[in-house]
Design a protein around this motif. Structure first.
Motif, PDB file in Angstrom:
ATOM      1  N   GLY A  28      68.576  33.429  14.433  1.00 56.82           N
ATOM      2  CA  GLY A  28      67.430  33.734  15.288  1.00 56.82           C
ATOM      3  C   GLY A  28      67.860  33.900  16.729  1.00 56.82           C
ATOM      4  N   HIS A  29      68.676  32.941  17.231  1.00 56.10           N
ATOM      5  CA  HIS A  29      69.218  33.077  18.587  1.00 56.10           C
ATOM      6  C   HIS A  29      70.007  34.378  18.723  1.00 56.10           C
ATOM      7  CE1 HIS A  29      68.080  29.048  19.703  1.00 56.10           C
ATOM      8  NE2 HIS A  29      68.917  28.456  18.866  1.00 56.10           N
ATOM      9  N   TYR A  30      70.843  34.635  17.725  1.00 55.73           N
ATOM     10  CA  TYR A  30      71.759  35.778  17.783  1.00 55.73           C
ATOM     11  C   TYR A  30      71.017  37.104  17.872  1.00 55.73           C
ATOM     12  CZ  TYR A  30      75.114  39.255  16.084  1.00 55.73           C
ATOM     13  OH  TYR A  30      75.893  40.379  15.940  1.00 55.73           O
ATOM     14  N   ALA A 115      64.033  31.306  19.931  1.00 59.71           N
ATOM     15  CA  ALA A 115      64.110  32.037  18.668  1.00 59.71           C
ATOM     16  C   ALA A 115      64.631  31.175  17.517  1.00 59.71           C
ATOM     17  CB  ALA A 115      64.997  33.270  18.831  1.00 59.71           C
ATOM     18  N   GLY A 116      65.518  30.239  17.805  1.00 62.12           N
ATOM     19  CA  GLY A 116      66.057  29.380  16.748  1.00 62.12           C
ATOM     20  C   GLY A 116      64.995  28.514  16.099  1.00 62.12           C
ATOM     21  N   ASN A 120      62.990  28.607  12.246  1.00 55.71           N
ATOM     22  CA  ASN A 120      62.803  27.514  11.289  1.00 55.71           C
ATOM     23  C   ASN A 120      61.362  27.442  10.794  1.00 55.71           C
ATOM     24  OD1 ASN A 120      65.202  25.733  13.116  1.00 55.71           O
ATOM     25  ND2 ASN A 120      65.395  26.119  10.923  1.00 55.71           N
ATOM     26  N   PHE A 121      60.402  27.628  11.700  1.00 56.12           N
ATOM     27  CA  PHE A 121      58.998  27.602  11.287  1.00 56.12           C
ATOM     28  C   PHE A 121      58.667  28.814  10.415  1.00 56.12           C
ATOM     29  CE2 PHE A 121      58.621  24.961  15.229  1.00 56.12           C
ATOM     30  CZ  PHE A 121      58.202  23.798  14.600  1.00 56.12           C
ATOM     31  N   ILE A 122      59.249  29.956  10.728  1.00 58.80           N
ATOM     32  CA  ILE A 122      59.008  31.156   9.921  1.00 58.80           C
ATOM     33  C   ILE A 122      59.532  30.952   8.499  1.00 58.80           C
ATOM     34  CG2 ILE A 122      59.651  33.583   9.622  1.00 58.80           C
ATOM     35  CD1 ILE A 122      59.582  33.851  12.670  1.00 58.80           C
TER      36      ILE A 122
END
Length: 377
Positions: A28-30, A115-116, A120-122
């Motif tokens: 997500g971060h990436y 985003a990370g 996780n929630f997604i």
């Protein structure tokens, strides 16, 4: 007889739970970093010395570390734990510096960091949405189907057909809400609002405490009101309804977790219930031995945990970075480097102390301290 999933199955389950979640969190971060044109220098699953890896055409080193308890993505310009630029950053050519993390405006940096946890929630939402499509959504109403003799419900005068409206002011939309509320409150006195023959009534009762031991030898206490549900109601949902159902189930799970955490903070539950990687591994092995659906459900719960913990405003965590970015946005200038340095030292100390605590708890759950006491005695 206590069942043990075995060491190899436990390690496999732990890898299946934590590995993908860490990878997707960092992914997500990436991806958001790439979206904003930030170069990723390294993407690691695990910490410590590299076991193996490969460098892609963008110059990102994808690797596995020997300690599989986390991971990270390191962006160009993100040169220290506090994400503060240093002299090396200032010496970079302008074109190269423009592709670094610190060159981006604060709102872009905040989105990259957020985003990370959001990923996780997604993940949890998608897992719960899939379960909703396959199994349906539990809509069993919070209606009394039967009352156990000599139970708190019987002593409070509840009877079959009564509809529980709220407990301690919290709305009970389904029997599952009622069960989740009571299980966390053994021996607590709660107020109950219910509807009897169309008439709204109120009462209070003290929940019973039930001590249980599961097939794996885990002992725990739970609250019990002493009522049984009526006929179960499962509502089938299609693709369009599954996603909102997944969001609702994720929200409910997060609320249940916050309930338990609040009870630990206020001393109503023991701090011994806090667990870390060892306990996650143990539970992962147990759930895998129960079947793949049980393990996937655990993955959703752990993913919510990771998302929530990472959003806490603790330096060293994503939430700590977001906290300082919020201050930067308000002040219109970054927090002073020395303040950041001391804050992140304090955050590191707090995380290490928590890690030590949960490790002590984890070893206790495995019976290590009891065995040592027996040897010493």
């Amino acid at each position: 007889m206590t069942q043990n999933p075995g060491f190899l199955l436990t390690i496999l389950a732990f890898a299946l739970v934590l590995g993908p979640l860490v990878f997707l969190h960092e992914l997500g971060h990436y991806f958001v970093g790439r979206w904003f044109g930030v170069k990723a220098e390294a993407f690691s699953v695990g910490f410590g010395r590299e076991i193996f890896g490969v460098t892609d055409r963008r110059g990102t080193r994808w690797k596995f570390g020997w300690l599989p308890l986390g991971g990270y993505v390191r962006f160009a310009g993100d040169m220290n734990p506090a994400s503060q630029p240093d002299a090396q950053w200032l010496e970079l050519p302008a074109a190269e510096r423009a592709r670094t993390f610190q060159a981006k405006p604060v709102w872009q940096r905040a989105l990259i960091v957020a985003a990370g946890p959001v990923t996780n929630f997604i993940i949890a939402i998608l897992i719960f949405a899939a379960f909703a499509m396959i199994l349906g959504v539990d809509r069993t109403p919070a209606t009394v189907g039967g009352v156990l003799a000599n139970s708190p419900a019987a002593e409070a005068g509840l009877s079959a057909g009564d509809r529980i409206v709220s407990m301690d002011g919290r709305s009970m939309e389904s029997f599952k809400d009622l069960a989740n509320f009571t299980v966390l409150r053994p021996a607590e006195t709660v107020s109950v609002t219910y509807r009897h023959d169309g008439e709204l009534r109120k009462t209070s009762l003290t929940l019973a405490t039930i001590h249980e031991r599961d097939r794996f030898g885990n002992e725990f206490s739970r609250g019990q009101i002493g009522i049984a549900p009526g006929a179960p109601v499962y509502q089938p949902v299609g693709v369009l309804q599954a996603l909102p159902a997944g969001v609702q189930m994720t929200r409910d799970t997060l609320g249940w977790m916050l309930d338990g955490l609040g009870q630990i903070v206020t001393g109503r539950r023991s701090v011994d219930e806090l667990g870390g990687p060892i306990r996650i591994a143990k539970i992962s092995g147990e759930q895998l031995s129960l079947g793949l659906p049980a393990l996937i459900s655990l993955i959703a719960v752990i993913s919510i945990n990771l998302g929530f913990i990472n959003l806490l405003p603790v330096p060293m965590l994503d939430g700590g970075h977001l906290f300082f970015y919020a201050i930067e946005a308000i002040r219109r200038k970054p927090v002073e480097p020395q303040v950041m340095e001391w804050a992140f030292r304090g955050g590191l100390a707090a995380i290490l102390a928590l890690f030590l605590l949960v490790t002590i708890n984890d070893l206790g759950s495995l019976g290590v301290w009891h065995s040592l006491a027996g040897l010493i005695g």
